[in-house]
Design an enzyme around this catalytic site. Structure first.
Site, PDB file in Angstrom:
ATOM      1  N   ASP A   1       6.690  -5.411  -1.906  1.00 44.34           N
ATOM      2  CA  ASP A   1       6.106  -5.238  -0.576  1.00 44.34           C
ATOM      3  C   ASP A   1       7.118  -4.445   0.239  1.00 44.34           C
ATOM      4  O   ASP A   1       7.932  -5.006   0.968  1.00 44.34           O
ATOM      5  CB  ASP A   1       5.811  -6.600   0.048  1.00 44.34           C
ATOM      6  CG  ASP A   1       5.024  -6.482   1.337  1.00 44.34           C
ATOM      7  OD1 ASP A   1       4.320  -5.474   1.514  1.00 44.34           O
ATOM      8  OD2 ASP A   1       5.112  -7.395   2.169  1.00 44.34           O
TER       9      ASP A   1
ATOM     10  N   CYS B   1       2.446  -2.145   4.714  1.00 43.84           N
ATOM     11  CA  CYS B   1       1.560  -2.306   5.868  1.00 43.84           C
ATOM     12  C   CYS B   1       1.528  -1.010   6.666  1.00 43.84           C
ATOM     13  O   CYS B   1       1.356  -1.013   7.880  1.00 43.84           O
ATOM     14  CB  CYS B   1       1.982  -3.486   6.742  1.00 43.84           C
ATOM     15  SG  CYS B   1       3.622  -3.357   7.450  1.00 43.84           S
TER      16      CYS B   1
END
Length: 526
Positions: A356, A418
């Site tokens: 991530d 993100c």
């Protein structure tokens, strides 16, 4: 980078689903350099005008900490809707507050963005597997992975021959890595608060160079379980197993400083139900016909782009284990994992790795809006300077490459951000897949399985693919790097771009009513 879904930002206004204030601002307030960044990456500025995003929570699957949506609804005083296909996730009103509820205080719910949950389900975590979480802080994904391992077979039923006994099976682990000690402290607190620390360990390290293999000492436990598969007299009964486990975890709390408050003593002694989403994300093995076809098709397309196929170099050969490496002291580990010998051989690579990656966070409305209150100067320094953007791209490539290095052959790597930027998403994945020369293949993702509309993925930059394949490029008068090939190479490039666009996954506030998120699932072929 993930959000734990809780109220992380102090703007003096009420927060929404991903920490978004319940007010909006004029797009005219966005700094010119950020507007240019959005235009270059084909990001619609209108996403920052969305005001009605829901928030999400995950119900703790531990049978001793379970809570129904109806019970949670009474505590919150607002509608709680289960997310179809994503077990234990619920959708709430964007302004719902969690911290003051008894369910939150008891560890019965996790504040967690839906996107983080989808990334974990894409890993398809199975009992007994070893998972590496690179850039693990603040810990929502880490806790979810630990929960899947904990509640999917740590204590298994054995009723063969009319018996009714249980046996311990704590053979799966999750290893979290982050460079920030402060954020790792949050991870540790979350693990203990939700009583998940018995199968998790944490390391403070650079994710691009971290090289501690999965725990090997756990194999001793696995061997003991395999030596006693039928539940003989040494296997505890249900009551004995619960009692023994309770005491073991009480001792664990004491040895780890007692800051868990004895919470670990109420761990689950049942396996959780199979999730529909886990079934949807359960992709065939490396040797399946569909995987082999994808591998051959991708490699055939790439071969059509090579200028000299036999002389092209691979980005990384994946075999640089170091048996002489010094043991690394964990930031946190339970007793069962704390003294692991940290063997460094191919046999101890991880089954699954999630990366991530650090990014510009432009997909998170909360992250952007907070700079209106804090000042755009820090936003420029942290994210928008060209030097920062260039170094960020290098960091993301390094994180993905190291994740690949730490994964065993046949294993899965999930890459996520993100950000809605093409440069941090499709370009990174295309560069990696092209540079691997067939040693890694993208796996399909169920884009509409959850009943949530996905956003359209972007086509990767041709020059990025060309650079990974060592193809000659040129700089045009505007300063842009360009690539041109033969008609056949052009056709193969188009096919490869289509492949990347089709196989990746995007969510954004406008299309999906979630925070912005990108996801790719990669199988390590060799």
């Amino acid at each position: 980078m993930e959000s734990d879904g809780e109220d992380n930002y102090s703007l003096g206004t009420q927060q929404q689903g991903d920490g978004m204030p319940s007010r909006t601002f004029s797009l005219e307030n966005l700094p010119a350099e950020f507007v240019a960044f959005l235009a270059k990456n084909e990001i619609d500025p209108a996403i920052y005008t969305v005001t009605d995003l829901p928030r999400y929570v995950r119900l703790n699957p531990d049978p001793h900490l379970t809570i129904t949506p109806e019970e949670l609804e009474k505590q919150l005083g607002t509608k709680v809707d289960p997310v179809p296909g994503l077990e234990s996730f619920c959708r709430l009103d964007g302004q719902a507050k969690l911290r003051n509820t008894q369910a939150y205080k008891d560890g019965r719910i996790f504040g967690m963005d839906l996107s983080s949950g989808i990334a974990v389900y894409a890993l398809d975590v199975q009992p007994g597997e070893h998972v590496l979480d690179i850039c693990c802080a603040p810990g929502a994904k880490l806790c979810m992975i630990a929960g899947l391992l904990t509640n999917s077979g740590h204590v298994q039923s054995n009723r063969s021959g009319g018996g009714n006994q249980l046996q311990m099976d704590i053979t799966g682990t999750v290893t979290g890595v982050d460079i920030s000690p402060h954020r790792l402290s949050t991870c540790r607190s979350l693990l203990k608060r939700h009583r998940l620390q018995q199968c998790a360990r944490l390391f403070q390290a650079d994710g691009t160079t971290f090289s501690v293999m999965r725990p090997s000492a756990i194999d001793t436990i696995r061997a003991r379980i395999m030596a006693n598969p039928s539940g003989t007299k040494k296997t505890a009964t249900a009551g004995q197993a619960g009692s023994q486990r309770k005491r073991a975890l009480e001792v664990e709390d004491e040895e780890n400083g007692g800051d868990g408050g004895g919470e670990s003593s109420q761990m689950a002694i049942d396996g959780g139900q199979e999730s529909a989403a886990k079934q949807q994300f359960h992709i065939n093995s490396l040797k399946s016909e569909s995987t082999l076809k994808r591998h051959r098709a991708t490699f055939d397309t790439l071969k059509g782009l090579f200028t000299e196929p036999t002389g092209a170099s691979v980005l990384f050969n994946g075999s640089d284990t170091n048996d002489d490496q010094e043991k690394v002291v964990p930031f946190f580990a339970p007793k069962i994992l704390r003294n692991d010998p940290q063997l460094h051989t191919e046999a101890y690579k991880y089954d699954k790795v999630i990366v991530d990656a650090e990014c510009t966070h432009d997909g998170s409305i909360a992250h952007i809006l907070k700079y209106e209150a804090w000042g755009w100067d820090s936003f420029h320094k942290n994210f928008m300077s060209q030097d920062r953007l260039d170094s960020l791209s290098d960091l993301q490539r390094g994180l993905l490459m190291n994740g690949f290095r730490m994964t065993k052959a046949g294993g899965i790597i999930v890459y996520s951000t993100c950000s809605l930027s093409r440069a941090q998403n499709e370009d990174i994945v295309a560069w990696f897949i092209a540079g691997m020369r067939g040693r890694a293949v993208l796996e399909p993702l169920p884009k509409h399985a959850l009943g949530i509309q996905t956003a359209t993925c972007k086509r990767p930059c041709r020059s990025i693919v060309a650079s990974a394949l060592d193809l000659p490029t040129a700089t045009d008068p505007s300063g842009q790097v360009q690539w041109r090939g033969t008609p056949q190479q052009e056709a193969n490039m188009e096919q490869f771009q289509d492949h990347i666009q089709e196989m990746c996954l995007r969510y954004d506030p406008l299309a999906s009513k979630t925070s912005g998120f990108f996801l790719a699932r990669i199988r390590k072929v060799a």
